[in-house]
Design a protein around this motif. Structure first.
Motif, short mmCIF file in Angstrom:
data_model
loop_
_atom_site.label_atom_id
_atom_site.label_comp_id
_atom_site.label_asym_id
_atom_site.label_seq_id
_atom_site.Cartn_x
_atom_site.Cartn_y
_atom_site.Cartn_z
N THR A 191 31.78 46.59 41.73
CA THR A 191 30.95 48.32 42.19
C THR A 191 30.51 48.05 43.35
O THR A 191 29.96 49.82 43.58
CB THR A 191 29.86 47.99 41.46
OG1 THR A 191 29.19 46.70 41.33
CG2 THR A 191 30.34 47.42 39.61
N ARG A 277 37.63 47.80 33.41
CA ARG A 277 36.68 49.18 33.29
C ARG A 277 36.70 49.37 34.53
O ARG A 277 36.23 50.41 35.17
CB ARG A 277 35.82 48.67 32.23
CG ARG A 277 35.12 50.56 32.20
CD ARG A 277 33.58 49.80 31.36
NE ARG A 277 33.03 50.97 30.74
CZ ARG A 277 31.46 50.43 31.06
NH1 ARG A 277 31.16 50.06 29.97
NH2 ARG A 277 31.56 52.17 30.40
N THR A 278 35.95 48.67 36.02
CA THR A 278 35.63 48.96 37.32
C THR A 278 36.87 49.88 37.89
O THR A 278 36.31 50.61 38.61
CB THR A 278 34.55 47.81 37.58
OG1 THR A 278 33.58 47.66 37.03
CG2 THR A 278 34.40 48.41 39.18
N ARG A 280 39.27 50.33 36.84
CA ARG A 280 40.21 51.95 36.58
C ARG A 280 39.36 53.09 36.89
O ARG A 280 39.83 53.92 37.15
CB ARG A 280 40.47 51.80 34.93
CG ARG A 280 41.21 53.12 34.51
CD ARG A 280 41.34 52.77 32.73
NE ARG A 280 42.56 52.03 32.84
CZ ARG A 280 42.16 50.18 31.86
NH1 ARG A 280 40.98 50.43 31.50
NH2 ARG A 280 43.23 50.00 32.00
N LYS A 281 37.86 52.86 37.02
CA LYS A 281 36.73 54.36 37.39
C LYS A 281 37.48 54.08 39.09
O LYS A 281 37.67 55.45 39.17
CB LYS A 281 35.45 53.62 36.91
CG LYS A 281 35.57 53.96 35.25
CD LYS A 281 33.51 53.34 35.04
CE LYS A 281 33.15 53.35 33.95
NZ LYS A 281 31.70 53.47 34.11
N ARG A 282 37.00 53.20 39.85
CA ARG A 282 37.32 53.33 40.98
C ARG A 282 39.19 53.60 41.58
O ARG A 282 38.96 54.54 42.41
CB ARG A 282 36.95 52.22 42.11
CG ARG A 282 35.67 51.94 41.52
CD ARG A 282 35.34 50.85 42.65
NE ARG A 282 35.43 51.10 44.44
CZ ARG A 282 34.85 50.37 44.77
NH1 ARG A 282 34.54 48.94 45.10
NH2 ARG A 282 34.78 51.24 46.31
N ASP A 284 41.29 55.16 39.64
CA ASP A 284 41.90 56.41 38.89
C ASP A 284 41.10 57.79 38.74
O ASP A 284 41.54 58.73 38.86
CB ASP A 284 42.09 56.12 37.89
CG ASP A 284 42.75 55.61 36.96
OD1 ASP A 284 43.86 55.23 37.82
OD2 ASP A 284 42.74 54.71 35.92
N LYS A 285 40.19 57.42 40.28
CA LYS A 285 39.32 59.11 40.97
C LYS A 285 40.29 59.59 41.51
O LYS A 285 41.66 59.21 41.90
CB LYS A 285 38.50 58.33 41.42
CG LYS A 285 37.02 58.06 40.98
CD LYS A 285 36.02 57.57 41.67
CE LYS A 285 35.06 56.96 41.36
NZ LYS A 285 33.48 56.55 42.53
#
Length: 285
Positions: A191, A277-278, A280-282, A284-285
């Protein structure tokens, strides 16, 4: 990347079967990531081997033999937990070393994969996905942890500490704890987008306190009640208790066996999910 299946390597027309490559990557992507990380570790393999072999000698001689002489002399024939202090201390030191190695690899290795050497973004541009990266990276970390654990167990056998078969059980216990610690550290580090010195907090304000207050050097119940909760939530305490039961048969009720193993498994599973989860968020931006 080695291990990729291409249905014969080249198609009849001399072109790579990209569909087969994609299928292979989706199935074995975690291993490709692990292989990449293990190869990267070769740059500091010499120092890792020296530290892995030297640390057990230094800790066991300095703390176990040196401090142990004073503790055993003070406790008489009882020692600590009914065994010599060196035997009591050894499994906890092995677990503490595994925790430190896993924490370090998942701190700067994970942050570097996003920031300094953004290999995670490159991997995500292939059929390899965030879950592959998270799991593969952790597998590579466990390889390094295993090397240090094996070195520690060999030194323990050389010193004649505990039961040899029990010492071997420290390997799976240490790997389970390293998995829980690794995913927990990874879930937070992933994060962080900038390094303002906060990465060093893990070593100073998490790893060191857990080592001191997890019953590593003395039984947890000797701490004041208001500090014992640190051990209860510490993966190190749960692993050390399992290690002592394995090494010299320290009393461990069946319910506590389930608590120790269950806590480590649950921590690993929850923080693994958070890490994916983290990532994937970072990515796939």
């Amino acid at each position: 990347m080695s291990g990729t299946v291409v249905d014969g390597g080249l198609a009849a027309a001399g072109r790579v079967d990209h569909a087969a490559v994609a299928r292979s990557s989706r199935a074995w992507g975690w291993w490709f990531v692990a292989e990449h990380r293990i190869r990267a570790m070769r740059s500091y393999v010499a120092s890792a081997v020296i530290i892995g072999l030297g640390s057990p000698f230094l800790f066991l001689i300095g703390l176990g033999v040196g401090l142990g002489l004073l503790v055993d002399a003070n406790q008489g024939s009882q020692g600590v937990d009914g065994v010599p202090y060196l035997v009591f201390l050894a499994p906890a030191l092995a677990m503490a070393g595994a925790m430190q190695t896993s924490s370090q690899e998942n701190t700067y290795g994970v942050f570097g994969g996003f920031k300094w050497f953004p290999m995670f973004f490159a991997m995500n541009g292939t059929p390899i996905g965030p879950a592959h990266i998270v799991l593969g990276f952790q597998v590579a970390v466990l390889v390094r942890v295993l090397v240090s654990l094996v070195a520690f167990v060999l030194v323990m056998m050389l010193f004649g500490i505990g039961d040899p078969l029990g010492a071997l059980l420290l390997l799976p216990i240490g790997l389970l704890m390293a998995t829980a610690v690794g995913f927990a550290v990874m879930s937070w580090v992933s994060t962080q987008t900038e390094d303002r010195g906060q990465l060093s907090f893990i070593e100073r304000f998490v790893v060191v306190p857990l080592t001191l207050f997890s019953g590593t050097y003395f039984p947890l119940e000797t701490l004041p009640a208001f500090l014992q909760w640190i051990g209860w939530i510490s993966p190190l305490w749960h692993a050390a208790e399992l290690g002592r039961a394995a090494l010299y048969g320290a009393p461990l009720p069946a319910v506590m066996l389930l608590v120790h193993v269950g806590y480590l498994v649950l921590l690993a599973a929850v923080t693994c999910a958070l890490s994916i989860r983290t990532f994937r968020k970072r990515l796939d931006k």
